[in-house]
Design a protein around this motif. Sequence first.
Motif, short mmCIF file in Angstrom:
data_model
loop_
_atom_site.label_atom_id
_atom_site.label_comp_id
_atom_site.label_asym_id
_atom_site.label_seq_id
_atom_site.Cartn_x
_atom_site.Cartn_y
_atom_site.Cartn_z
N ALA A 82 -40.85 51.00 13.45
CA ALA A 82 -40.05 50.54 14.39
C ALA A 82 -40.16 49.18 14.09
CB ALA A 82 -40.84 51.15 15.79
N THR A 83 -41.47 49.05 13.87
CA THR A 83 -41.78 46.71 14.22
C THR A 83 -41.89 46.53 13.29
OG1 THR A 83 -43.88 47.60 13.96
CG2 THR A 83 -43.29 47.74 16.52
N THR A 84 -41.52 46.62 12.62
CA THR A 84 -40.20 45.56 11.45
C THR A 84 -38.80 46.09 10.84
OG1 THR A 84 -40.98 47.26 9.47
CG2 THR A 84 -42.52 45.57 10.25
N THR A 85 -38.05 45.67 10.20
CA THR A 85 -36.52 45.23 10.31
C THR A 85 -36.47 46.18 8.66
OG1 THR A 85 -36.57 43.16 9.07
CG2 THR A 85 -35.86 43.39 11.65
N LEU A 86 -37.28 46.06 7.64
CA LEU A 86 -36.98 46.42 6.90
C LEU A 86 -37.86 47.67 5.71
CD1 LEU A 86 -36.13 43.00 4.55
CD2 LEU A 86 -33.95 44.90 5.80
N SER A 215 -43.32 40.17 17.68
CA SER A 215 -43.71 40.09 15.81
C SER A 215 -43.76 39.17 15.52
CB SER A 215 -43.71 41.53 15.44
OG SER A 215 -44.26 41.46 14.26
N ALA A 216 -44.75 38.85 14.84
CA ALA A 216 -44.63 38.08 13.07
C ALA A 216 -43.78 38.62 12.60
CB ALA A 216 -46.12 36.93 12.95
N PRO A 217 -43.31 37.63 11.84
CA PRO A 217 -42.22 38.02 10.38
C PRO A 217 -43.76 38.34 9.93
CG PRO A 217 -41.82 36.16 10.80
CD PRO A 217 -43.05 36.24 11.30
N SER A 218 -42.80 39.49 9.28
CA SER A 218 -43.95 40.54 8.23
C SER A 218 -43.54 40.55 6.97
CB SER A 218 -44.17 41.99 8.67
OG SER A 218 -44.35 43.17 7.76
N ILE A 219 -44.27 41.10 5.97
CA ILE A 219 -43.45 40.78 4.48
C ILE A 219 -42.43 41.98 4.63
CG2 ILE A 219 -45.60 42.57 3.93
CD1 ILE A 219 -44.51 39.81 1.75
N TYR A 220 -42.78 43.01 5.48
CA TYR A 220 -41.72 44.21 5.73
C TYR A 220 -40.57 43.09 6.36
CZ TYR A 220 -44.97 47.58 3.79
OH TYR A 220 -45.73 48.34 3.02
N ASP A 221 -40.44 41.92 6.79
CA ASP A 221 -38.93 41.78 7.51
C ASP A 221 -38.17 40.73 6.50
OD1 ASP A 221 -39.32 42.99 10.33
OD2 ASP A 221 -40.91 41.39 10.49
N VAL A 222 -38.61 40.85 5.10
CA VAL A 222 -37.71 39.80 3.97
C VAL A 222 -38.06 41.10 2.55
CG1 VAL A 222 -38.99 37.99 5.38
CG2 VAL A 222 -40.08 39.45 2.94
N PRO A 223 -36.77 40.59 2.24
CA PRO A 223 -36.63 41.04 0.74
C PRO A 223 -38.11 41.40 -0.13
CG PRO A 223 -35.31 39.78 1.62
CD PRO A 223 -35.55 39.01 2.16
N HIS A 224 -38.54 42.13 -0.41
CA HIS A 224 -40.27 42.46 -1.23
C HIS A 224 -39.81 43.14 -2.70
CE1 HIS A 224 -39.99 45.21 2.24
NE2 HIS A 224 -40.78 46.11 1.45
N ASP A 225 -40.44 43.46 -3.06
CA ASP A 225 -40.75 44.24 -3.97
C ASP A 225 -41.85 45.24 -3.27
OD1 ASP A 225 -41.03 46.15 -6.70
OD2 ASP A 225 -42.22 44.68 -7.51
N SER A 226 -41.38 46.93 -2.54
CA SER A 226 -41.91 47.02 -2.30
C SER A 226 -43.23 47.97 -3.17
CB SER A 226 -41.25 48.52 -1.55
OG SER A 226 -40.81 49.32 -2.38
N ASP A 227 -42.28 47.77 -4.80
CA ASP A 227 -43.78 48.05 -5.90
C ASP A 227 -44.94 47.57 -5.71
OD1 ASP A 227 -42.62 50.78 -5.98
OD2 ASP A 227 -41.12 50.24 -7.99
N ARG A 228 -45.14 46.51 -5.85
CA ARG A 228 -45.90 45.56 -5.50
C ARG A 228 -46.58 44.85 -4.39
NH1 ARG A 228 -46.13 47.23 -9.64
NH2 ARG A 228 -45.39 46.54 -11.45
#
Length: 386
Positions: A82-86, A215-228
């Motif tokens: 709920a508190t991050t975008t991706l 909320s400050a930008p999270s790693i879950y607010d930008v494209p990321h490799d969720s396996d890493r």
Amino acid sequence: MRFSTNVASLVPSATLAISARAKRMRAAGESVIDLSAGEPSFLTPQVGIEAGVEFVRSGKAGYPPTPGIPALRSAVASYVNATTTLARVEPADVLISAGVKQALFNAAFCLFESGDEVLVPAPYWPTYLAIVELSGATPVVVPTDWANGFRIDVSDLDRLASPATRGLFLNSPSNPSGDVYDRDLMAEVAAWAAANDVWIISDEIYRRLYYDGDSAPSIYDVPHDSDRVVHLDGVSKAFSMPGWRIGYAVAPQPVVQKMSALQSQTTSGAAGPSQHAAAAVLASPERDHIVGDFREILRRRRDMAVSALDGVSGLEARVPAGAIYLYARLTQTSDSMAVAERLLVEAGVATIPGEPFGTPGFLRLNYAVSDEELAEGLARVRTFFS
Ligand SMILES: Cc1ncc(COP(=O)(O)O)c(C=O)c1O
């Protein structure tokens, strides 16, 4: 005493040691204003108190499931989604631990080993170095520049990375500086890590204590490799519950399972009443109001601290966008250890010098104390420097 090589070079947390010293001085009757601690001074949210007490009263003191009670794992998953975008987090992607500290240790111990290198941007929370070293890996400090908001530069990551690089710690908003990576920088770093097959260990414990938004930008607010990616957060700061000792890691399920196995052989996980209290807070409809109220009080105290130090000769402080600290630069010396010692002994104000954070020449002041203590502490700092 001869200790094992596992802990031969381990030293106690410098920040906890200074806070403990300030408390001892106070207990001995000295007038000490403690701006050293890394905790907000608010009371536990009522909804958490009630859930914790009710669980204690139920007498159900059996072992909780090692990776966490289902109610808390699902509350965390819903909260992060709920508190991050991706983020697309499932309860099985969540490990509950006795604070973010234990979750960080689990992550480093499961992912890194002797021969590995792990990038740690300075200034850093000192525990990162200790935890990487306990895993057997070698921390590689990434230098940054105060004038540039302590932002990491991807060209430095390129320069410092080697075939042995396995991980990169991120901590935005930062302890000690309060600086925040904007979305572009977060995205750039995430892309670098994905391209280099490097684990991102993103400690976002101050994410909601952000003064330019919700909320400050999270790693879950930008494209990321969720396996890493391992994302870490908890209730110690945003919900002012440090003593309940609840933190969590969100990670790929095999990593969660391995961290849970490690936890099953070390602590058996976090205390049941604390888990029930944290679940009630994170699942509460009041959750975002609770953080919002804390944030507004902290914003006022932050501004009070910045304006009190404005114009003090020998000190330079800028307005931090997040966390609960001012990281003031000493303009006339880089020996912040000596300045912090004199400030404590001569002026009765406990702060943390920059040395343990890898950036000598700074003083960290926690402004999340009561208005009265903050005003008195800042007045003493001004007098000391003048
Ligand atoms: C950056 C950072 N990460 C983690 C922690 C520890 O959090 P916890 O109380 O959940 O162990 C702290 C506490 O000061 C912190 O500053």
